[in-house]
Design a protein around this motif. Structure first.
Motif, PDB file in Angstrom:
ATOM      1  N   ALA B  57       1.430  -1.512  -0.002  1.00  0.00           N
ATOM      2  CA  ALA B  57       0.162  -0.262   0.084  1.00  0.00           C
ATOM      3  C   ALA B  57       0.909   1.038   0.298  1.00  0.00           C
ATOM      4  O   ALA B  57       0.681   2.264  -0.364  1.00  0.00           O
ATOM      5  CB  ALA B  57      -1.031  -0.085   1.613  1.00  0.00           C
ATOM      6  N   ALA B  58       1.656   1.234   0.383  1.00  0.00           N
ATOM      7  CA  ALA B  58       3.400   2.441   1.171  1.00  0.00           C
ATOM      8  C   ALA B  58       3.585   2.267  -0.114  1.00  0.00           C
ATOM      9  O   ALA B  58       4.543   3.220  -0.329  1.00  0.00           O
ATOM     10  CB  ALA B  58       3.390   2.367   2.308  1.00  0.00           C
ATOM     11  N   TRP B  62       2.533   8.546  -0.474  1.00  0.00           N
ATOM     12  CA  TRP B  62       1.170   9.026   0.323  1.00  0.00           C
ATOM     13  C   TRP B  62       0.699   9.593  -1.286  1.00  0.00           C
ATOM     14  O   TRP B  62      -0.813   9.073  -0.592  1.00  0.00           O
ATOM     15  CB  TRP B  62       1.737  10.063   0.511  1.00  0.00           C
ATOM     16  CG  TRP B  62       2.248   9.642   2.340  1.00  0.00           C
ATOM     17  CD1 TRP B  62       3.364   9.768   2.399  1.00  0.00           C
ATOM     18  CD2 TRP B  62       1.491   8.651   3.195  1.00  0.00           C
ATOM     19  NE1 TRP B  62       3.216   9.195   3.697  1.00  0.00           N
ATOM     20  CE2 TRP B  62       2.914   8.438   4.287  1.00  0.00           C
ATOM     21  CE3 TRP B  62       0.198   8.544   3.327  1.00  0.00           C
ATOM     22  CZ2 TRP B  62       1.721   8.151   5.611  1.00  0.00           C
ATOM     23  CZ3 TRP B  62      -0.116   7.764   4.529  1.00  0.00           C
ATOM     24  CH2 TRP B  62       0.749   6.969   5.486  1.00  0.00           C
ATOM     25  N   TYR B  65      -1.439   6.462  -2.444  1.00  0.00           N
ATOM     26  CA  TYR B  65      -1.796   5.893  -1.509  1.00  0.00           C
ATOM     27  C   TYR B  65      -3.473   6.884  -1.460  1.00  0.00           C
ATOM     28  O   TYR B  65      -4.672   6.422  -1.037  1.00  0.00           O
ATOM     29  CB  TYR B  65      -1.439   6.545  -0.046  1.00  0.00           C
ATOM     30  CG  TYR B  65      -2.326   5.648   1.054  1.00  0.00           C
ATOM     31  CD1 TYR B  65      -2.202   3.900   1.448  1.00  0.00           C
ATOM     32  CD2 TYR B  65      -3.062   5.802   2.178  1.00  0.00           C
ATOM     33  CE1 TYR B  65      -2.243   2.876   2.108  1.00  0.00           C
ATOM     34  CE2 TYR B  65      -3.854   5.528   3.141  1.00  0.00           C
ATOM     35  CZ  TYR B  65      -2.831   4.120   3.287  1.00  0.00           C
ATOM     36  OH  TYR B  65      -3.877   3.162   4.613  1.00  0.00           O
ATOM     37  N   ALA B 258      -4.221  -0.226  -0.806  1.00  0.00           N
ATOM     38  CA  ALA B 258      -4.082   0.614   0.374  1.00  0.00           C
ATOM     39  C   ALA B 258      -5.839   0.562   0.923  1.00  0.00           C
ATOM     40  O   ALA B 258      -6.210   1.439   1.972  1.00  0.00           O
ATOM     41  CB  ALA B 258      -4.680   2.373  -0.353  1.00  0.00           C
ATOM     42  N   SER B 261      -6.403  -1.495   4.060  1.00  0.00           N
ATOM     43  CA  SER B 261      -5.385  -1.347   4.844  1.00  0.00           C
ATOM     44  C   SER B 261      -5.775  -0.650   5.916  1.00  0.00           C
ATOM     45  O   SER B 261      -6.047  -0.269   6.678  1.00  0.00           O
ATOM     46  CB  SER B 261      -3.369  -0.603   4.877  1.00  0.00           C
ATOM     47  OG  SER B 261      -4.150   0.369   4.182  1.00  0.00           O
TER      48      SER B 261
END
Lengths: 326, 285
Positions: B57-58, B62, B65, B258, B261
């Motif tokens: 996800a990271a 950002w 995301y 993303a 999470s």
């Protein structure tokens, strides 16, 4: 009379728990309901509290017919054998419960809870949870909780039954003192005759759903109405077809008294200051006799010796009419 | 963060003990071995895959995301899923407690059967559950309820699969409650309602909270039982799990991770919140 029970019968299926029970329990006294397990004494207590409904008969509390009243309207304090604590509440909250649901002012509740916790010696435990208390402490808390609402009568169902012998004895004395301090009409159920005799002003002996006898501890012990009461309140032995207490049998080494029963000492057992004899009479009876060590030594008793037995003068004697229930 | 969140998700709130693992203790060889096995197993199954998920996800930074999560269609799916899951959890808290009460306290014909049947929604393969719902509430509904392709379809599927959780957590606690305690309350002057509110309910709250946590977690992850009935319409009946799947099918693994999470964080939040409720009740006087 504070509690008037008339003609109460209660059945659970085929089992008759109480049959036509009539009892009056006096105001301000400490009364014991005494009897063997399953004899109906707890059922009677629960009927007084309104936790059971009688099939027939009436219950009046302080002159008011309470037979059809739900428990919460009877103003009765009830203490359970297994404490029935509110586990999620602190000791203080447990005690305050009855007052809080009566919507008493907060200050008044706090004062009364303080006072009661002092009375039952639990002041320093006010903010603990019941799980952090011992059995004896929990039961004292339950007692304070029941007393908080100033009940007309306080009912205790085998209150010390789940405690060990030492705590039991302490709490028993403590309950007696408490009652002298807070003279609320109190009824407690027990199957322990020693407990009943030590604590109660009056004892109601209940067996097989019936009241066998009502009286003071001394009356019951000295003048039992029948052989059941006699045998339930203490040890008994049969001598010449009558029941007598083992310590009330006189032992002689020569046939002096008229009507003395002859026998031989089959067993002799010494426990501390006490000597227990088993005497086989000529008629084939096995008689238990208890006497002090000094007395036995003075008579020169030994196993195999011939002795003559008589009931001691003034001894309580009851004809053996039916087989012993205990 | 990943290991802490994974622990909380995997263990229902009621099983956590205060202060466990805080004090250093010396272990016997047997307990060292079992602890080793437990940690290895848990790491392979939960901790490592979850960490991998967060790493993926990271991976896009950002920006990627934020872009994945602020996408209108994704946001609609999140709102629908979390909203309906909260709603169904609320319904379960009430209805589940009532069912548990009936099963423990009442005597009626067919009680034992009902007691067994309660678990069916949980035990049934979810796609079968979907078929069951479709046959009753779908286009050819025999009772005239055409809920297919509406929000209600989602709620219905959630309610169906989460039905047993509160019932099964509350039932044993209710069975263990002392009858004495209720009699004591009555003799102190409490009405039945007061007794329930002040004595019975507080004893049930930890169990209800645990059931609610399970129910919420199951609802936000539901897929099989609702795909048939809900129609998966973007902005209307599309839930997060369907959205994640379509991200993956479209090759957008980073967006899927993303979103996944985020749901992990939501689950954690709700479970911690319920745990706090339960602790407050347990502590309160």
């Amino acid at each position: 009379m504070s509690i008037e029970i008339s003609g109460v019968t209660k059945r659970f299926g085929d089992f008759v728990a109480l049959e036509d029970v009539n009892v009056s329990l006096p105001t301000g006294q400490l009364t014991a309901l005494l009897g063997p397990s399953g004899g109906g004494k707890s059922t009677l207590l629960r009927i007084i509290a309104g936790l059971e409904t009688p099939d027939t008969g009436t219950v009046a509390i302080e002159g008011v017919d309470a037979t059809r009243l739900p428990p919460r309207k009877r103003n009765v304090g009830f203490v359970f054998q297994h404490y029935a604590v509110f586990k999620h509440m602190t000791v203080a909250k447990n005690v305050a419960f009855g007052l809080e649901i009566r919507k008493r002012p907060k200050v008044e509740v706090a004062e009364r809870v303080d006072e009661l916790l002092r009375l039952v010696h639990l002041s320093q435990f006010a903010h603990r949870l019941p799980s952090q208390l011992s059995g004896g402490q929990r039961q004292r808390m339950a007692l304070a909780r029941a007393l908080a609402v100033e009940p007309t009568v306080l009912l205790l169902d085998e209150p010390f039954g789940a405690l060990d012998a030492k705590v039991r004895k302490e709490l028993r004395e403590w309950l007696r003192h408490l009652h002298d301090e807070v003279p609320v009409t109190t009824v407690f159920v027990t199957h322990d005759q020693e407990e009943a005799m030590e604590v109660a002003d009056e004892i109601v002996v209940i067996n097989e759903g019936r009241v066998e006898q009502v009286g003071s501890p001394d009356e019951l012990y000295d003048l039992p109405a029948n052989d059941f009461v006699m045998s339930f309140l203490g040890e008994v032995t049969t001598l010449g077809g009558t029941q007598v207490r083992p310590h009330d049998v006189d032992v002689a080494t020569a046939p002096r008294a008229a009507g003395a029963i002859e026998g031989t000492i089959a067993r002799m057992l010494r426990i501390g200051f006490e000597v227990r004899l088993t005497v086989l009479t000529v008629a084939g009876e096995e008689v238990s006799v208890v006497l002090t060590r000094t007395h036995a030594r003075g008579l020169g008793l030994e196993e195999g010796a011939t002795v003559w037995l008589t009931p001691a003068p003034g001894a309580t004697v009851v004809p053996a009419m039916r087989p012993l229930a205990v | 963060m990943s290991s802490a969140s994974a622990t909380a998700v995997a263990r229902p709130a009621r099983l956590r003990r205060p202060g466990s693992g805080v004090r250093p203790t010396s272990l016997t060889p047997t307990s060292s071995l079992s602890l080793g096995i437990a940690v290895t197993w848990f790491s392979l199954l939960v901790l490592i895959p979850l960490s991998a998920l967060v790493v993926t996800a990271a991976g896009g930074g950002w920006d990627a995301y934020a872009r994945a999560l602020t996408n209108g269609q994704t946001w609609a799916a999140i709102q629908l899923t979390v909203g309906q899951a909260l709603l169904v959890t609320g319904v379960n808290v009430v209805i589940g407690t009532v069912i548990a009460w009936v099963l423990v306290r009442d005597q009626f014909f067919g009680k034992r059967v009902l007691d067994v049947v309660i678990d069916i929604p949980f035990a049934l393969p979810t796609i079968v559950a979907g078929l069951v719902l479709l046959s009753l509430y779908g286009v050819n509904s025999p009772i005239g309820l055409h809920w297919a392709n509406t929000e209600r379809a989602v709620l219905l599927a959630f309610a169906f699969v989460t039905l047993p959780f509160v019932v099964r957590t509350v039932q044993p606690v209710l069975e263990e409650l002392d009858h004495d305690v209720e009699e004591a309350a009555a003799s102190l002057g409490a009405s039945r309602l007061t007794t329930f509110r002040r004595v019975i309910l507080p004893s049930l709250v930890p169990a209800i909270a645990a059931g609610a946590a399970l129910s919420f977690a199951r609802a936000i992850s539901e897929y099989g039982s609702l795909v048939l009935l809900s129609g998966n319409l973007p902005f209307r009946t599309e839930v997060v799990s369907v959205r994640v799947l379509s991200f993956i099918e479209g090759g957008n693994t980073a967006a899927a991770a993303a979103l996944a999470s985020l749901m992990l964080a939501v689950a954690l939040l709700v479970i911690v919140a319920l745990d706090l409720v339960q602790r407050r009740v347990a502590r309160r006087g």
